[in-house]
Motif scaffolding. Sequence first.
Motif, short mmCIF file in Angstrom:
data_model
loop_
_atom_site.label_atom_id
_atom_site.label_comp_id
_atom_site.label_asym_id
_atom_site.label_seq_id
_atom_site.Cartn_x
_atom_site.Cartn_y
_atom_site.Cartn_z
N THR A 252 0.79 -1.23 0.00
CA THR A 252 0.00 0.00 0.00
C THR A 252 0.82 1.28 0.00
N THR A 253 1.94 1.30 0.70
CA THR A 253 2.69 2.54 0.81
C THR A 253 3.30 2.99 -0.52
N ILE A 254 3.46 2.08 -1.46
CA ILE A 254 4.07 2.46 -2.75
C ILE A 254 3.13 3.38 -3.55
N PRO A 255 1.89 2.97 -3.85
CA PRO A 255 1.00 3.93 -4.53
C PRO A 255 0.68 5.14 -3.66
N SER A 256 0.67 4.95 -2.34
CA SER A 256 0.39 6.08 -1.45
C SER A 256 1.46 7.16 -1.57
N PHE A 257 2.72 6.77 -1.61
CA PHE A 257 3.78 7.78 -1.75
C PHE A 257 3.93 8.25 -3.19
N TYR A 258 3.57 7.41 -4.15
CA TYR A 258 3.62 7.86 -5.55
C TYR A 258 2.76 9.11 -5.71
N TYR A 259 1.62 9.11 -5.04
CA TYR A 259 0.69 10.25 -5.12
C TYR A 259 0.49 10.92 -3.76
N THR A 260 1.54 11.07 -2.99
CA THR A 260 1.38 11.68 -1.67
C THR A 260 0.99 13.15 -1.78
N LEU A 261 0.22 13.59 -0.81
CA LEU A 261 -0.13 15.00 -0.69
C LEU A 261 0.71 15.67 0.39
N ARG A 262 1.50 14.89 1.08
CA ARG A 262 2.34 15.43 2.15
C ARG A 262 3.42 16.34 1.56
N GLU A 263 3.74 17.37 2.29
CA GLU A 263 4.70 18.37 1.80
C GLU A 263 6.05 18.31 2.51
N TRP B 245 7.32 1.07 1.78
CA TRP B 245 7.99 2.12 2.54
C TRP B 245 7.77 1.89 4.03
N ASN B 246 7.17 0.79 4.41
CA ASN B 246 6.92 0.49 5.82
C ASN B 246 8.20 -0.12 6.40
N CYS B 247 9.04 0.74 6.95
CA CYS B 247 10.33 0.29 7.49
C CYS B 247 10.23 -0.06 8.97
N LYS B 248 9.08 0.14 9.57
CA LYS B 248 8.90 -0.23 10.97
C LYS B 248 8.56 -1.71 11.10
N LEU C 47 7.66 -21.80 4.20
CA LEU C 47 7.47 -20.73 3.21
C LEU C 47 8.79 -20.05 2.87
N PRO C 48 8.92 -19.59 1.63
CA PRO C 48 10.07 -18.76 1.29
C PRO C 48 9.85 -17.36 1.87
N THR C 49 10.90 -16.59 1.96
CA THR C 49 10.80 -15.21 2.43
C THR C 49 11.21 -14.28 1.31
N PRO C 50 10.31 -13.38 0.91
CA PRO C 50 10.69 -12.43 -0.14
C PRO C 50 11.68 -11.41 0.41
N GLU C 51 12.42 -10.79 -0.50
CA GLU C 51 13.24 -9.66 -0.10
C GLU C 51 12.29 -8.57 0.34
N LEU C 52 12.56 -7.95 1.45
CA LEU C 52 11.73 -6.87 1.96
C LEU C 52 12.47 -5.58 1.66
N ALA C 53 11.98 -4.84 0.66
CA ALA C 53 12.75 -3.74 0.10
C ALA C 53 11.94 -2.46 -0.04
N THR C 54 12.67 -1.36 -0.11
CA THR C 54 12.09 -0.08 -0.47
C THR C 54 12.59 0.26 -1.87
N PRO C 55 11.98 1.23 -2.53
CA PRO C 55 12.52 1.63 -3.84
C PRO C 55 13.99 2.02 -3.79
N LEU C 56 14.45 2.53 -2.66
CA LEU C 56 15.86 2.92 -2.53
C LEU C 56 16.81 1.75 -2.70
N ASN C 57 16.36 0.54 -2.37
CA ASN C 57 17.23 -0.62 -2.53
C ASN C 57 17.60 -0.87 -3.99
#
Length: 162
Positions: free
Chosen positions: A13-24, A123-126, A146-156
């Motif tokens: 969820t945080t990816i489309p949320s930050f793509y179109y964030t209104l935060r300044e 972007w949920n780094c917590k 279960l396998p574990t996916p890489e847990l990444a941010t766009p910065l990675n």
Amino acid sequence: MNNETQHRVYIETTIPSFYYTLREDLESRAKQSWTRKWWEEYADQFTLVSSGAVIDELRSGKGEKTQKRINLIKDLEMLPVPSRIHQIAQTYINRLIMPKDLFGDAHHLALASFHNTDALLTWNCKHLANFNKIHLIRQINQELGLPTPELATPLNYLGAYD
């Protein structure tokens, strides 16, 4: 590149949320810039997947950008939610590595793990892309088979000068 050989990336969820964030604030603007750069330069290198839970979370948002956020991911493959997903998510919650929301972070991690995605982009780094939790997440997923996916941010994915 053929989709069958492409890595699968779960868009949280945080990816489309930050793509179109209104935060300044500076941090939000930086995340927006990095998210857009990742989407423009890297997204087409992967098979992007998401879930109805992401759409539901985006729908619960308020503001003029809600529909744009949904439109960004609406054509992605939406992963099905077999009954085992709830058991996996509950395990993460019971083991205290995810918050007590069965349809939040635990749900996203369960879906990405169960469906063997290569990465979960967030972007949920917590709770998700948290280096301090990855060992325990891997241990629990191994116990669950279960396998574990890489847990990444766009910065990675971006270079040092992006």
